[in-house]
Motif scaffolding. Structure first.
Motif, short mmCIF file in Angstrom:
data_model
loop_
_atom_site.label_atom_id
_atom_site.label_comp_id
_atom_site.label_asym_id
_atom_site.label_seq_id
_atom_site.Cartn_x
_atom_site.Cartn_y
_atom_site.Cartn_z
N ASP A 1 0.82 -1.22 0.00
CA ASP A 1 0.00 0.00 0.00
C ASP A 1 0.85 1.27 0.00
N ALA A 2 2.16 1.12 -0.20
CA ALA A 2 3.04 2.30 -0.18
C ALA A 2 2.61 3.30 -1.25
N ALA A 3 2.64 4.58 -0.87
CA ALA A 3 2.26 5.66 -1.79
C ALA A 3 3.43 6.63 -1.91
N PRO A 4 3.49 7.37 -3.04
CA PRO A 4 4.57 8.34 -3.20
C PRO A 4 4.69 9.28 -2.00
N GLY A 5 5.92 9.47 -1.57
CA GLY A 5 6.19 10.32 -0.42
C GLY A 5 6.40 9.55 0.87
N ASP A 6 5.92 8.30 0.91
CA ASP A 6 6.10 7.49 2.12
C ASP A 6 7.58 7.22 2.38
N LEU A 7 7.90 6.97 3.62
CA LEU A 7 9.28 6.64 4.01
C LEU A 7 9.41 5.13 4.12
N VAL A 8 10.42 4.58 3.46
CA VAL A 8 10.68 3.14 3.53
C VAL A 8 11.93 2.92 4.37
N TYR B 1 9.74 6.80 -0.99
CA TYR B 1 9.05 6.04 -2.02
C TYR B 1 8.51 6.98 -3.08
N ILE B 2 8.70 6.61 -4.38
CA ILE B 2 8.22 7.45 -5.48
C ILE B 2 7.25 6.70 -6.38
N GLY B 3 6.89 5.47 -6.02
CA GLY B 3 5.98 4.68 -6.83
C GLY B 3 6.71 3.63 -7.65
N ASP B 4 5.92 2.66 -8.15
CA ASP B 4 6.47 1.59 -9.00
C ASP B 4 7.58 0.80 -8.33
N GLY B 5 7.51 0.67 -7.02
CA GLY B 5 8.51 -0.11 -6.29
C GLY B 5 9.86 0.54 -6.19
N LYS B 6 9.93 1.86 -6.43
CA LYS B 6 11.21 2.57 -6.41
C LYS B 6 11.24 3.65 -5.34
N MET B 7 12.46 4.07 -5.04
CA MET B 7 12.66 5.12 -4.04
C MET B 7 13.82 6.01 -4.46
N ILE C 1 13.17 -0.51 -3.99
CA ILE C 1 13.08 -0.61 -2.53
C ILE C 1 13.48 -2.01 -2.06
N TYR C 2 13.61 -2.95 -3.01
CA TYR C 2 13.98 -4.31 -2.64
C TYR C 2 15.49 -4.53 -2.68
N TYR C 3 16.23 -3.47 -2.83
CA TYR C 3 17.69 -3.60 -2.84
C TYR C 3 18.22 -3.99 -1.46
#
Length: 405
Positions: free
Chosen positions: A353-360, A372-378, A393-395
């Motif tokens: 449910d991560a949305a752009p702007g969230d902190l991972v 987080y910027i969307g599409d599984g990226k940060m 984000i899965y790095y």
């Protein structure tokens, strides 16, 4: 009379006894030689060479050192923040001590003028005696000095005693605060040395690699990046599918609402047309979460390419939590300095449910963070030697996702 028995010769004894001994020794030697001949000859033992670590082990060790340096960086950030706050507190307390000292001197001067007046008139200078006493209040009570003082003098005595007690209290506070400040500075120095040591060890390991090993290490890194990218793309597909499902569900619900309104209007009489629900939806109005997230991402994108520097908070370089703090500050939200405190701000959401702007946040010890910027990226500030960049984000192993606002 001489014996006629033939004497036993010495040579006979010599021949018999050694013969038995030689035979036994000879048989033993033959047996040993026979066993030796049958046994395989032992190879000479060479000194064991030190076992060189594999490239995977070197990579793991380097990654661990960078991770440990990241943890130490957060400790450094925490100690630095605490030191700065404590220093400001000490400065305020010391200013207070100086002000109290001035007031105490003024009160002492006021009492001194009364003592001088008593001395000039020849009266017993009880005021002066009280000032010099270890316990002015006790002396004051015992001698009932209040009966002999004017109201103005009594007020001066009260003010002197009050200022004396206040100054003592203020000095005690300042002393304790100075001790805390000293401890914070010690923690700061320790954390700084730890970061520098870990980074030095990582650089030393990398410097020992040959060109071929560095190439292989880069290949391992690219493989890791491809796997992380694959997972990010999978998350992006899932999120897109979920968004499409929600959109269709909302469209269906909207059509049902329109039908209900049509029925209420009697089949469309007096209707000015269906309400399509146009206009800004929730989250699109100024000051909403979506608007803030857009500001956060816009700021973060402008920092791409700037170097990671541990302990840095911009504008020319950042560490991971320094970047997230500055990015959310651009949206009007004040975040704490460290990852350990930032993870406590806002609402925790599922990774899906991560949305752009969230902190991972990453690792069990929450020592790294990205935006987080969307599409599984940060966007994040990765580690020493790397610049702020976009990455899956899965790095790294994900700890949690937090929505600050």
């Amino acid at each position: 009379m001489a014996s006629h028995r033939k004497p036993r010769g010495r040579s006979a004894g010599i021949r018999t006894t050694p013969a038995v001994g030689i035979t036994t020794a000879a048989l033993t030697s033959v047996a040993l030689l026979s066993q030796s001949a049958q046994a395989a000859p032992a190879a000479p033992t060479a000194p064991s060479a030190p076992v060189e670590p594999s490239l995977d082990e070197v990579k793991k060790k380097v990654d661990d050192l960078y991770h440990q340096a990241g943890v130490a960086t957060q400790r450094y950030n925490s100690a630095k923040e605490k030191t700065e706050k404590q220093r400001k507190k000490v400065d305020r307390l010391l200013d207070g001590v100086a002000r109290r000292a001035d007031k105490l001197n003024e009160a002492r001067q006021e009492l001194g003028s009364f003592a001088a007046a008593q001395y000039r008139t020849g009266a017993a200078s009880e005021t002066a005696t009280m000032m010099l006493a270890n316990d002015p209040q006790g002396y004051f009570d015992q001698n009932h000095l209040a009966d002999r003082l004017t109201s103005r003098q009594k007020k001066a005595v009260d003010e002197y005693q009050a200022e004396q007690a206040s100054a003592t209290k203020q000095r005690t506070k300042a002393a304790k605060s100075l001790k805390t400040l000293s401890e914070s500075r010690d923690d700061l120095r320790t954390s700084k040395r730890t970061v520098q040591r870990k980074l030095g060890e990582a650089r030393a390991l990398l410097s020992e690699l040959t060109a071929e090993e560095k190439a292989r290490l880069a290949a391992i890194e690219r493989k890791k990046e491809r796997e992380a990218k694959r997972k990010a793309e999978e998350l992006a597909r899932e999120q897109a599918a979920e968004a499409e499902r929600k959109r269709k569900a909302e469209e269906a619900a909207q059509k049902e609402r329109e039908k209900e309104r049509e029925k209420e209007r009697g089949g469309g009489q007096g209707s000015s047309g269906p309400d399509t629900g146009s206009g800004p939806g929730p989250g699109a109005e100024p000051g909403s979460g979506a608007t803030k997230a857009a500001k956060v991402i816009g700021f973060a994108e402008a920092q791409i390419g700037k170097p990671y520097v541990w302990g840095a908070t911009g504008p020319d370089s950042y560490d991971c939590s320094g970047l997230t703090q500055d990015a959310w500050k651009a949206a009007g939200i004040s975040l704490p300095r460290t990852t350990w405190d930032q993870v406590k701000v806002g609402t925790t959401v599922k990774t899906a449910d991560a949305a752009p702007g969230d902190l991972v946040f990453f690792y069990d010890d929450i020592s790294h963070v990205g935006i987080y910027i969307g599409d599984g990226k940060m966007i994040h500030a990765p580690k020493p030697g790397a610049n702020v960049r976009v990455e899956s984000i899965y790095y790294m192993p994900i700890h949690s996702v937090v929505r600050p606002a």
